[in-house]
Design a protein around this motif. Sequence first.
Motif, short mmCIF file in Angstrom:
data_model
loop_
_atom_site.label_atom_id
_atom_site.label_comp_id
_atom_site.label_asym_id
_atom_site.label_seq_id
_atom_site.Cartn_x
_atom_site.Cartn_y
_atom_site.Cartn_z
N GLN A 1 -34.17 31.66 46.34
CA GLN A 1 -35.37 31.43 47.13
C GLN A 1 -35.91 32.72 47.75
OE1 GLN A 1 -34.46 28.42 50.03
NE2 GLN A 1 -35.10 26.78 48.66
N LEU A 2 -35.00 33.55 48.22
CA LEU A 2 -35.45 34.79 48.85
C LEU A 2 -36.12 35.71 47.83
CD1 LEU A 2 -35.48 36.34 51.53
CD2 LEU A 2 -33.37 37.43 50.82
N VAL A 3 -35.51 35.83 46.65
CA VAL A 3 -36.07 36.71 45.62
C VAL A 3 -37.41 36.19 45.14
CG1 VAL A 3 -35.67 37.72 43.36
CG2 VAL A 3 -33.78 37.47 44.95
N ARG A 4 -37.48 34.87 44.92
CA ARG A 4 -38.75 34.28 44.49
C ARG A 4 -39.82 34.48 45.56
NH1 ARG A 4 -38.63 30.98 40.06
NH2 ARG A 4 -36.58 30.37 39.28
N SER A 5 -39.44 34.31 46.81
CA SER A 5 -40.40 34.50 47.89
C SER A 5 -40.88 35.94 47.95
CB SER A 5 -39.76 34.09 49.22
OG SER A 5 -40.64 34.32 50.29
N LEU A 6 -39.95 36.88 47.73
CA LEU A 6 -40.33 38.29 47.73
C LEU A 6 -41.31 38.58 46.59
CD1 LEU A 6 -39.96 41.08 48.92
CD2 LEU A 6 -37.97 41.38 47.46
N LEU B 1 -46.06 36.14 53.43
CA LEU B 1 -45.29 37.12 54.19
C LEU B 1 -44.46 36.45 55.28
CD1 LEU B 1 -44.63 40.07 54.83
CD2 LEU B 1 -46.70 40.16 56.23
N ARG B 2 -45.07 35.50 55.99
CA ARG B 2 -44.34 34.81 57.05
C ARG B 2 -43.20 33.98 56.47
NH1 ARG B 2 -49.68 32.83 60.47
NH2 ARG B 2 -50.06 34.83 61.54
N LEU C 1 -37.30 33.28 55.64
CA LEU C 1 -36.14 33.15 54.75
C LEU C 1 -35.19 34.32 54.93
CD1 LEU C 1 -37.79 31.89 51.44
CD2 LEU C 1 -36.21 30.63 52.90
N ARG C 2 -35.75 35.49 55.10
CA ARG C 2 -34.91 36.67 55.30
C ARG C 2 -34.14 36.58 56.62
NH1 ARG C 2 -37.27 42.76 56.20
NH2 ARG C 2 -35.33 43.73 56.81
N ARG C 3 -34.82 36.07 57.66
CA ARG C 3 -34.15 35.95 58.96
C ARG C 3 -32.99 34.96 58.89
NH1 ARG C 3 -34.00 32.58 62.97
NH2 ARG C 3 -35.47 31.19 61.94
N ARG C 4 -33.20 33.84 58.19
CA ARG C 4 -32.14 32.82 58.12
C ARG C 4 -31.05 33.20 57.13
NH1 ARG C 4 -33.68 28.58 55.84
NH2 ARG C 4 -35.89 28.86 55.43
N SER C 5 -31.39 33.90 56.06
CA SER C 5 -30.42 34.18 55.01
C SER C 5 -29.73 35.52 55.19
CB SER C 5 -31.11 34.16 53.63
OG SER C 5 -31.72 32.93 53.41
N SER C 6 -30.30 36.39 55.99
CA SER C 6 -29.73 37.72 56.13
C SER C 6 -29.63 38.11 57.60
CB SER C 6 -30.58 38.74 55.38
OG SER C 6 -30.00 40.00 55.46
N PRO C 7 -28.69 37.55 58.34
CA PRO C 7 -28.51 37.92 59.75
C PRO C 7 -28.17 39.39 59.89
CG PRO C 7 -27.29 35.92 59.20
CD PRO C 7 -27.75 36.51 57.90
N ALA C 8 -28.33 39.88 61.10
CA ALA C 8 -28.12 41.31 61.33
C ALA C 8 -26.68 41.72 61.09
CB ALA C 8 -28.54 41.66 62.76
N GLU C 9 -25.75 40.78 61.33
CA GLU C 9 -24.35 41.18 61.23
C GLU C 9 -23.81 41.17 59.80
OE1 GLU C 9 -25.44 38.52 62.78
OE2 GLU C 9 -24.41 36.73 62.05
N PHE D 1 -44.84 45.76 53.39
CA PHE D 1 -45.60 44.53 53.55
C PHE D 1 -46.22 44.40 54.95
CE2 PHE D 1 -42.09 43.36 50.58
CZ PHE D 1 -42.88 43.33 49.45
N THR D 2 -45.85 45.30 55.84
CA THR D 2 -46.29 45.16 57.22
C THR D 2 -47.58 45.92 57.51
OG1 THR D 2 -44.90 47.03 57.86
CG2 THR D 2 -43.92 44.84 58.02
N ALA D 3 -48.27 46.41 56.48
CA ALA D 3 -49.51 47.17 56.70
C ALA D 3 -50.57 46.27 57.33
CB ALA D 3 -50.02 47.72 55.36
N GLU D 4 -51.40 46.88 58.14
CA GLU D 4 -52.46 46.11 58.77
C GLU D 4 -53.45 45.65 57.71
OE1 GLU D 4 -54.32 48.13 61.93
OE2 GLU D 4 -52.52 48.31 63.14
#
Length: 619
Positions: free
Chosen positions: A294-299, A398-399, A404-412, A590-593
């Motif tokens: 899912q993350l790769v497809r979303s990317l 983007l959102r 998905l990145r936040r839920r699938s890839s925690p900071a730790e 992806f964060t460009a204005e």
Amino acid sequence: MKLPWRKNKTDEDELIGLDQERISLERVGHSRIDEAVSSVRKTPWSLTLLQLLWTAGPVTFLAMEGGYYLGFGHAAPLENFVFFAAYTLILGVIGLLARFVAIVLRGRRQDDAREVLSKTLDLLPDLLFESRDGVLQALTPEARRLRAAGALLHELDLSPESVALAVRELTGDASLAEITEQIEIYRRLGLRSRVQDLIHASAEARAAALEKIHATAPDEADLLRDRLTGVAPSFEHGVPRRDNFLGAIFSAADEHNLDLMALEDVQELLVLVFELLSGREITRLVIDYEGGWQLVRSLDEVEAARSRYSVSQAMALSRLHALAARLMDYPELGLDESVSGLAPEALLTQLTEGLERLVSRGRPDDRTQLKTILEQVRQSRRAVEELHKWRERYVRDLRRWEELRRRSSPAEKRFALPHRRARGLRIREDSIVLDDAQKIEIARQFCNYLRDLGYQHSEAGLQRGGRPLQAEDLKRLAIRLALILQPYVQLADASVQRAIYSSRAAYLGGLETGFSADAKAGLGAAAVREVQEDLGKSAEHLALRITRVYRLPLSESMIDFLVAQYHASRERLEVIAAAPMDETPYSSHFTAELLGLSMDSGRWRRITQRLEQLLQDYA
């Protein structure tokens, strides 16, 4: 091949040889253009008439007699045969008339197609020369001397005297230039042993010259190193492309800042378009995957949406600038050359006010001009609406990716891929190529764009408003050319860009300003046919994507496959595989204005309606 060092060859003989070479190129180019515009093979009229007589005579008689006998048990009367024969003849005559009309219409379309394709193939090299000269004009005399010498070393069919001249211009060393001339002479004769003797004898002078020139002109230093060691350009090896020239063009369009791209980027795009119209085919390597990533497809969805948003933004700005250029023909509207440097919102405001002043004046004198303005207003409205649509799509994708990145890839901890069966990567080969219909459509859009903006082709070159093209004109033209090419080649796609950067451009050094369109087309077709394909660099880019984006380790078996299949560098692949994945950051581009043009739809709708009313007043 021309042998310039043969002193007994007269100037007249050389001119005759050049004329014969140009005539040969014109023949090849003429046939290539004819192949592109001739989509339907013509059937001779005599064969069509024989088919009609055969159908109306024996075929009709046999079919009628057989059917009548099977149905009624006896032969058909003569009146029936006359009826069916007359019916077939009348129907055939109608068919002949329809075919005649179709041939006339098709002939006109083919003539138009040949005209736009010939004009485009004629103009692209001239624009390339204009951009090269524009680069030289912006340099200091010293830098101009070095760059001109580098341009000489780029040439394939260069005499030993010319090679020596370039070396002398770059190094200021007359003795080294003389040795280089000898190296070139013996290289052409295939006397490699003598060439090696001269290379060894000039080792000290060569090292000093390269060290000196590398500090001021690194690109020319590479060309000089090749010539000093007996290596000359070739059609097979082509020319390395400038890195990220497509990214620079789209960035300039995205940020509405022409300073983000250079005239060298314009040159690279002109060469690429000329190659594609001449039949160039570039292979690209694409990653396909299987499983629930899912993350790769979303990317991938974010990347696709970003590409479409970038293209729609560049198209909207290009449409607005084209409309502004058209309105400059009316000085009373208050629009001049300064609007080209305005921010997008300010440009849109100026256009809105200028159009309202135009429609309030009443009917203009020129109906054709008014019709063109109306069409450009409609195109601008559609382009801005398309920009808003893809902006919303990009923000939504983007959102979703960030969530998905936040839920699938925690900071730790790093993102953990699904189970092994879902890790199936497949490398698929695809081609970047244009068919004949696409070539004609691209050429037609390009010629229409030049016509709409008032570009004129004369003996002095391409001009706009009676003045030579400026650097800004060439850059805007390159942006528009990239947008024209986008629907057919997907230039904004990351994998397409990687494939183009990894390929080598066709060697077009033989092009000259005096060549006809057919000669230019012939040389282009010959040049793209000779370029040898090398997918090694593209495979290395693919390995970087596997490790940095998809977060998969580059296994030994994958390295063996890329080396064996695509001749990639094992050393570079091993460096990529050894890089720690934890230190590889996620992409942050992806964060460009985002640009959001606030077009007052009500005011533009009223402007459009008023223009339509003014146009109807001419009826």
